[in-house]
Design a protein around this motif. Structure first.
Motif, short mmCIF file in Angstrom:
data_model
loop_
_atom_site.label_atom_id
_atom_site.label_comp_id
_atom_site.label_asym_id
_atom_site.label_seq_id
_atom_site.Cartn_x
_atom_site.Cartn_y
_atom_site.Cartn_z
N TRP A 224 -45.55 -5.87 75.08
CA TRP A 224 -45.85 -7.26 74.77
C TRP A 224 -45.06 -7.69 73.54
CZ3 TRP A 224 -50.22 -9.34 71.41
CH2 TRP A 224 -50.34 -10.73 71.57
N VAL A 225 -44.49 -8.87 73.59
CA VAL A 225 -43.61 -9.36 72.52
C VAL A 225 -44.31 -9.35 71.16
CG1 VAL A 225 -44.14 -11.83 72.87
CG2 VAL A 225 -41.94 -11.16 71.90
N HIS A 226 -45.63 -9.58 71.14
CA HIS A 226 -46.36 -9.63 69.87
C HIS A 226 -47.18 -8.36 69.63
CE1 HIS A 226 -45.10 -13.72 69.24
NE2 HIS A 226 -45.64 -14.11 70.38
N SER A 227 -46.73 -7.25 70.21
CA SER A 227 -47.43 -5.97 70.03
C SER A 227 -47.43 -5.60 68.55
CB SER A 227 -46.72 -4.89 70.84
OG SER A 227 -47.11 -3.62 70.40
N SER A 228 -48.64 -5.36 68.01
CA SER A 228 -48.73 -5.00 66.59
C SER A 228 -48.08 -3.65 66.32
CB SER A 228 -50.19 -5.01 66.14
OG SER A 228 -50.94 -4.10 66.92
N SER A 229 -48.18 -2.72 67.28
CA SER A 229 -47.58 -1.39 67.09
C SER A 229 -46.05 -1.48 67.05
CB SER A 229 -48.00 -0.45 68.22
OG SER A 229 -49.41 -0.30 68.22
N ALA A 230 -45.49 -2.30 67.95
CA ALA A 230 -44.03 -2.50 67.94
C ALA A 230 -43.61 -3.20 66.66
CB ALA A 230 -43.60 -3.30 69.16
N ILE B 47 -37.47 0.94 65.03
CA ILE B 47 -37.03 0.31 66.27
C ILE B 47 -36.42 -1.05 65.94
CG2 ILE B 47 -38.82 1.46 67.65
CD1 ILE B 47 -40.27 -1.28 67.81
N THR B 48 -35.72 -1.58 66.91
CA THR B 48 -35.15 -2.92 66.80
C THR B 48 -35.27 -3.59 68.16
OG1 THR B 48 -33.22 -4.18 66.09
CG2 THR B 48 -32.78 -2.17 67.36
N THR B 49 -34.85 -4.83 68.25
CA THR B 49 -34.89 -5.54 69.52
C THR B 49 -33.57 -6.27 69.72
OG1 THR B 49 -36.04 -7.23 70.83
CG2 THR B 49 -36.03 -7.54 68.46
N PRO B 50 -33.07 -6.31 70.95
CA PRO B 50 -31.83 -7.04 71.19
C PRO B 50 -32.03 -8.54 71.11
CG PRO B 50 -32.67 -6.15 73.25
CD PRO B 50 -33.55 -5.61 72.15
N GLY B 51 -33.30 -8.98 71.10
CA GLY B 51 -33.56 -10.42 71.06
C GLY B 51 -33.30 -11.08 72.40
N GLY B 52 -33.26 -12.38 72.40
CA GLY B 52 -33.01 -13.11 73.63
C GLY B 52 -34.31 -13.56 74.29
N THR B 53 -34.16 -14.19 75.45
CA THR B 53 -35.30 -14.69 76.20
C THR B 53 -35.69 -13.68 77.26
OG1 THR B 53 -34.46 -16.92 75.86
CG2 THR B 53 -36.16 -16.66 77.53
N ASP C 260 -44.55 -10.25 78.28
CA ASP C 260 -45.32 -9.03 78.49
C ASP C 260 -44.43 -7.79 78.60
OD1 ASP C 260 -47.68 -10.44 78.44
OD2 ASP C 260 -47.74 -10.72 80.61
N HIS C 261 -43.12 -8.01 78.77
CA HIS C 261 -42.19 -6.88 78.94
C HIS C 261 -40.97 -7.11 78.03
CE1 HIS C 261 -44.57 -5.69 82.40
NE2 HIS C 261 -44.49 -6.94 82.83
N TYR C 262 -41.24 -7.26 76.75
CA TYR C 262 -40.17 -7.56 75.81
C TYR C 262 -39.46 -6.25 75.43
CZ TYR C 262 -37.81 -10.49 72.41
OH TYR C 262 -36.85 -11.21 71.73
N PRO C 263 -38.11 -6.25 75.39
CA PRO C 263 -37.37 -5.00 75.14
C PRO C 263 -37.29 -4.61 73.66
CG PRO C 263 -35.83 -6.78 75.51
CD PRO C 263 -37.21 -7.37 75.69
N PHE C 264 -37.47 -3.35 73.42
CA PHE C 264 -37.30 -2.76 72.08
C PHE C 264 -36.45 -1.50 72.24
CE2 PHE C 264 -41.16 -5.24 71.75
CZ PHE C 264 -41.01 -5.87 70.53
N VAL C 265 -35.73 -1.14 71.18
CA VAL C 265 -34.85 0.04 71.21
C VAL C 265 -35.12 0.87 69.96
CG1 VAL C 265 -32.46 0.86 71.25
CG2 VAL C 265 -33.06 -1.27 72.42
N VAL C 266 -35.28 2.18 70.14
CA VAL C 266 -35.42 3.09 69.00
C VAL C 266 -34.04 3.21 68.36
CG1 VAL C 266 -36.09 5.40 68.25
CG2 VAL C 266 -37.24 4.35 70.22
N VAL C 267 -33.98 2.99 67.03
CA VAL C 267 -32.67 3.05 66.36
C VAL C 267 -32.10 4.46 66.45
CG1 VAL C 267 -33.12 1.10 64.79
CG2 VAL C 267 -33.76 3.41 64.11
#
Length: 198
Positions: A135-141, A150-156, A160-167
């Motif tokens: 989830w885009v507003h996940s407190s753990s993320a 972690i980081t995120t590539p951003g974008g639209t 509920d399935h927002y992408p995150f990447v472990v640095v």
């Protein structure tokens, strides 16, 4: 009545350096030819030789000062470029040191993850994937991102399935200690399931 100098003479100061050097060499050449009795400057008038001397001294002084200014500017520019290079290298070293300290601090935070944060990272290890969606507003993320793990590539994307990447540096550390993190997550899940029974 006092004689005022013609302001047009001051325009000579604006002549390019090569013209001044040319005038100096020309006047000096005429004086040398007169001295060697090849040319008699007196033939052109009684003021010709003194005028050539004045021109030689005046243009020579301007030429010397112009050459001096050119050399000063040349070395000044070289000194300035060297100083800028040293400053840039120092800034790059400071940036690299700051980055290393930041990465080291982030790696240390791997030992102090919440159960939810650990679960997200252990899930990546189980799937052998450096990225995950949640989830885009996940407190753990959000806390993992704040910790620099972690980081995120951003974008639209779907919220509920927002992408995150472990640095990268954190991913390398996770892979080194893969069994440890998965075991810690398994224990957390067992404790959670036990507490859910009561």
């Amino acid at each position: 009545m006092p004689v005022t100098p013609d302001p047009k003479w001051l325009e000579a100061l604006k002549l390019p350096l090569r013209v001044m050097i040319g005038l100096t060499l020309g006047a000096a050449g005429l004086l040398w030819l007169d001295n060697q009795k090849i040319i008699d400057l007196a033939v052109f008038g009684s003021f010709t030789k003194p005028a050539a001397v004045v021109l030689c001294v005046f243009a020579g002084a301007l030429s010397i000062s112009g050459v001096g200014a050119f050399i000063y500017d040349l070395f000044g520019a070289a000194r300035k470029a060297k100083a800028l290079k040293i400053k840039r290298e120092l800034r790059n070293m400071e940036d690299a040191e700051r980055k290393e300290r930041s990465m080291a601090a982030a790696v240390e935070r791997l030992d102090y993850l919440s159960a939810e944060e650990l679960h997200l990272l252990a899930g990546c290890l189980r799937q052998r994937s450096q990225s995950f969606t949640t989830w885009v507003h996940s407190s753990s993320a959000a806390t993992l991102k704040a910790k620099g793990l972690i980081t995120t590539p951003g974008g639209t994307h779907h919220q509920d399935h927002y992408p995150f990447v472990v640095v990268d540096f954190a991913w390398k550390e996770l892979l080194k200690r893969e069994a440890e993190f998965i075991e810690r997550d398994d224990k957390n899940m067992q404790q959670h399931s036990k507490s859910g029974r009561h």
